[in-house]
Design a protein around this motif. Sequence first.
Motif, mmCIF file in Angstrom:
data_model
loop_
_atom_site.group_PDB
_atom_site.id
_atom_site.type_symbol
_atom_site.label_atom_id
_atom_site.label_comp_id
_atom_site.label_asym_id
_atom_site.label_seq_id
_atom_site.Cartn_x
_atom_site.Cartn_y
_atom_site.Cartn_z
ATOM 1 N N LEU A 75 0.828 -1.208 0.000
ATOM 2 C CA LEU A 75 0.000 0.000 0.000
ATOM 3 C C LEU A 75 0.863 1.258 0.000
ATOM 4 C CD1 LEU A 75 -2.906 -0.838 2.488
ATOM 5 C CD2 LEU A 75 -2.882 -1.017 -0.002
ATOM 6 N N ASP A 76 2.040 1.157 0.602
ATOM 7 C CA ASP A 76 2.948 2.315 0.615
ATOM 8 C C ASP A 76 3.411 2.688 -0.788
ATOM 9 O OD1 ASP A 76 3.308 3.590 3.036
ATOM 10 O OD2 ASP A 76 4.601 2.016 3.824
ATOM 11 N N ARG A 77 3.351 1.738 -1.724
ATOM 12 C CA ARG A 77 3.831 2.021 -3.076
ATOM 13 C C ARG A 77 2.766 2.666 -3.950
ATOM 14 N NH1 ARG A 77 5.944 -3.282 -2.389
ATOM 15 N NH2 ARG A 77 4.491 -4.160 -3.902
ATOM 16 N N LEU A 78 1.519 2.720 -3.467
ATOM 17 C CA LEU A 78 0.459 3.346 -4.255
ATOM 18 C C LEU A 78 0.646 4.860 -4.291
ATOM 19 C CD1 LEU A 78 -2.656 1.326 -3.054
ATOM 20 C CD2 LEU A 78 -1.650 1.274 -5.326
ATOM 21 N N PRO A 79 0.435 5.487 -5.457
ATOM 22 C CA PRO A 79 0.648 6.936 -5.563
ATOM 23 C C PRO A 79 -0.411 7.760 -4.853
ATOM 24 C CG PRO A 79 -0.214 6.071 -7.627
ATOM 25 C CD PRO A 79 0.095 4.888 -6.759
ATOM 26 N N MET A 80 -1.648 7.216 -4.713
ATOM 27 C CA MET A 80 -2.675 7.967 -4.008
ATOM 28 C C MET A 80 -2.549 7.729 -2.507
ATOM 29 S SD MET A 80 -4.462 4.768 -4.856
ATOM 30 C CE MET A 80 -4.921 5.116 -6.492
ATOM 31 N N GLY A 81 -3.157 8.592 -1.724
ATOM 32 C CA GLY A 81 -3.166 8.383 -0.286
ATOM 33 C C GLY A 81 -4.060 7.203 0.066
ATOM 34 N N VAL A 82 -3.619 6.377 1.007
ATOM 35 C CA VAL A 82 -4.408 5.240 1.473
ATOM 36 C C VAL A 82 -4.393 5.242 2.998
ATOM 37 C CG1 VAL A 82 -4.717 2.731 1.481
ATOM 38 C CG2 VAL A 82 -3.795 3.866 -0.554
ATOM 39 N N VAL A 83 -5.581 5.173 3.596
ATOM 40 C CA VAL A 83 -5.727 5.184 5.047
ATOM 41 C C VAL A 83 -6.594 4.000 5.455
ATOM 42 C CG1 VAL A 83 -6.731 6.440 6.994
ATOM 43 C CG2 VAL A 83 -5.463 7.685 5.245
ATOM 44 N N LEU A 84 -6.203 3.306 6.518
ATOM 45 C CA LEU A 84 -7.014 2.240 7.098
ATOM 46 C C LEU A 84 -7.562 2.723 8.433
ATOM 47 C CD1 LEU A 84 -4.695 -0.865 6.483
ATOM 48 C CD2 LEU A 84 -6.482 0.034 4.986
ATOM 49 N N VAL A 85 -8.831 2.439 8.698
ATOM 50 C CA VAL A 85 -9.443 2.835 9.966
ATOM 51 C C VAL A 85 -10.105 1.626 10.617
ATOM 52 C CG1 VAL A 85 -9.843 5.215 9.242
ATOM 53 C CG2 VAL A 85 -11.625 3.513 8.866
ATOM 54 N N ASP A 86 -10.194 1.650 11.949
ATOM 55 C CA ASP A 86 -10.820 0.543 12.665
ATOM 56 C C ASP A 86 -12.293 0.834 12.905
ATOM 57 O OD1 ASP A 86 -10.999 2.298 14.817
ATOM 58 O OD2 ASP A 86 -9.326 1.405 15.922
ATOM 59 N N MET A 87 -12.941 -0.037 13.654
ATOM 60 C CA MET A 87 -14.380 0.102 13.901
ATOM 61 C C MET A 87 -14.725 1.369 14.676
ATOM 62 S SD MET A 87 -16.182 -2.264 12.506
ATOM 63 C CE MET A 87 -17.715 -2.074 13.419
ATOM 64 N N HIS A 88 -13.732 1.981 15.322
ATOM 65 C CA HIS A 88 -13.981 3.193 16.121
ATOM 66 C C HIS A 88 -13.561 4.461 15.378
ATOM 67 C CE1 HIS A 88 -14.724 0.371 19.354
ATOM 68 N NE2 HIS A 88 -13.529 -0.163 19.152
ATOM 69 N N SER A 89 -13.365 4.342 14.072
ATOM 70 C CA SER A 89 -12.966 5.473 13.214
ATOM 71 C C SER A 89 -11.539 5.936 13.482
ATOM 72 C CB SER A 89 -13.926 6.665 13.372
ATOM 73 O OG SER A 89 -15.254 6.283 13.082
ATOM 74 N N ASP A 127 -15.373 22.149 10.297
ATOM 75 C CA ASP A 127 -16.209 21.197 11.036
ATOM 76 C C ASP A 127 -17.158 20.445 10.101
ATOM 77 O OD1 ASP A 127 -14.998 21.949 13.384
ATOM 78 O OD2 ASP A 127 -16.593 23.356 13.980
ATOM 79 N N ALA A 128 -17.687 21.157 9.097
ATOM 80 C CA ALA A 128 -18.658 20.530 8.182
ATOM 81 C C ALA A 128 -18.011 19.398 7.398
ATOM 82 C CB ALA A 128 -19.228 21.579 7.231
ATOM 83 N N HIS A 129 -16.799 19.621 6.900
ATOM 84 C CA HIS A 129 -16.126 18.574 6.134
ATOM 85 C C HIS A 129 -15.638 17.452 7.048
ATOM 86 C CE1 HIS A 129 -15.888 21.878 3.094
ATOM 87 N NE2 HIS A 129 -16.182 20.869 2.301
ATOM 88 N N SER A 130 -15.252 17.772 8.276
ATOM 89 C CA SER A 130 -14.883 16.732 9.244
ATOM 90 C C SER A 130 -16.079 15.834 9.535
ATOM 91 C CB SER A 130 -14.374 17.364 10.548
ATOM 92 O OG SER A 130 -13.147 18.015 10.357
ATOM 93 N N GLN A 131 -17.257 16.446 9.667
ATOM 94 C CA GLN A 131 -18.470 15.672 9.927
ATOM 95 C C GLN A 131 -18.813 14.789 8.733
ATOM 96 O OE1 GLN A 131 -20.231 15.331 12.813
ATOM 97 N NE2 GLN A 131 -21.264 13.710 11.644
ATOM 98 N N ALA A 132 -18.596 15.302 7.520
ATOM 99 C CA ALA A 132 -18.862 14.498 6.319
ATOM 100 C C ALA A 132 -17.948 13.275 6.276
ATOM 101 C CB ALA A 132 -18.665 15.354 5.071
ATOM 102 N N ILE A 133 -16.678 13.464 6.639
ATOM 103 C CA ILE A 133 -15.734 12.337 6.689
ATOM 104 C C ILE A 133 -16.171 11.331 7.749
ATOM 105 C CG2 ILE A 133 -13.370 11.661 7.251
ATOM 106 C CD1 ILE A 133 -12.475 14.390 6.123
ATOM 107 N N HIS A 134 -16.514 11.827 8.929
ATOM 108 C CA HIS A 134 -16.912 10.946 10.035
ATOM 109 C C HIS A 134 -18.162 10.146 9.675
ATOM 110 C CE1 HIS A 134 -17.251 9.488 14.116
ATOM 111 N NE2 HIS A 134 -18.461 10.029 14.249
ATOM 112 N N SER A 135 -19.146 10.811 9.074
ATOM 113 C CA SER A 135 -20.389 10.123 8.692
ATOM 114 C C SER A 135 -20.115 9.043 7.645
ATOM 115 C CB SER A 135 -21.403 11.131 8.148
ATOM 116 O OG SER A 135 -21.764 12.070 9.133
ATOM 117 N N ALA A 136 -19.243 9.345 6.684
ATOM 118 C CA ALA A 136 -18.906 8.368 5.646
ATOM 119 C C ALA A 136 -18.193 7.165 6.247
ATOM 120 C CB ALA A 136 -18.042 9.022 4.574
ATOM 121 N N ILE A 137 -17.303 7.408 7.205
ATOM 122 C CA ILE A 137 -16.595 6.298 7.852
ATOM 123 C C ILE A 137 -17.574 5.424 8.636
ATOM 124 C CG2 ILE A 137 -14.921 5.687 9.648
ATOM 125 C CD1 ILE A 137 -13.272 8.107 8.789
#
Length: 395
Positions: free
Chosen positions: A195-209, A247-257
């Motif tokens: 995953l480190d070799r992928l050019p785009m950003g990649v993030v893994l999250v757990d069940m607690h975001s 805050d609005a974009h943070s909430q959008a990220i949190h809701s999507a996760i």
Amino acid sequence: METSELAHFSEVVGMIYEGATDPSRWTKDILPAVGEFLQAPISVMFNPLKMPQDGGLAFIHGMPQQQMDVYTTHYYKIDVHAQMAFAKGLVFEGNVILDTDILPQAQLRETDYYKEYLAPWDITYALNAIVFGVNSISEAPACVIANWRRSNGMPYSEGDRDKLKLLVPHLSRSLGVMQRIQSAELTAASTLAALDRLPMGVVLVDMHSEVTFANHSAHRMFEMGDGLRLRKLSDTAGLGRLIADSDAHSQAIHSAILATVNRDPYATEHFSKYVTVPQTSRLTCYTLQFSALGNHHEYNTGNNAPAAIIFIADGHQSEKVNPEILRGTYGLTNAEARVALVLMECATLQEVAGCMNTSIDTVRTHTKQIYAKLGVDTRARFVKLMMGLASSRTC
């Protein structure tokens, strides 16, 4: 859905996400589970515009390989279901199509396609879904899942259509992850190092975001502090929470996760529906795509097993159209050229307005003028033209 049916649905969805990192599961486990859920003895998922002999995918359940081979080498050319679905404008991303939406059974049985191909194999009733459409903004190739019942079965109902509609977003997310990984020529069971070799950003999250892993590209984005960052939580062992400057974009990220890790049957959106986050230093956006992970995968980061994967694209690093071409060749104004460039990075006009800090009415007016001056009438044609202008630029 009733409780028992919802439990069955959740089991199937969990299995679908296993296919993201292990493509062998599609034929072995996933399509049989989808077929059982839909009471379809035959279930096939394939790229309709790229046959297997040309490198397209084809996962098969309940159909002999010989039957699929005959279709992909000959009968796809006279497939009246496909031809009429295109003609009627039914082939768009996320659409679920009953055979009767295309033509009545009596008419179908008069065609050579039915007499020579469907009837000999006792295929009678069809329920198809467009997992990825032509020119999908997710950049995935067109993909269809076809589910068939035999002559002794019941015709598909609206209830069956609704059940498949709920599965499509999960199918799109799992396939989207699989194809992102495969496009980078990584093994199916990819490791964190891969995953480190992928050019785009990649993030893994757990069940607690909580972010449990971020690849090199993602870390560079966070270090820039240009709209996205990690907020460290003192009482956890992870890297922190993924947040935006507003805050609005943070909430959008949190809701999507949350919708992703919970695999919500009603709130999960198609893989092509992404969250956009404005970059603070320039007129571009980050685009974030989300997908759950299966219960078994190679992305083990310790005690907190990742439950979802997030792909982050940096609009500033994407190949761009020279705005001078838009102004000089097509006569766009400065404002229209700016909207056209941002429109390439955002999924909706509302997101364009948010990135540019202007009203949606202004964006809508500019977009109408842009389409007229470029000679296009759909977003797909606009994107195709802009990509052509970007790839043909000279330094």
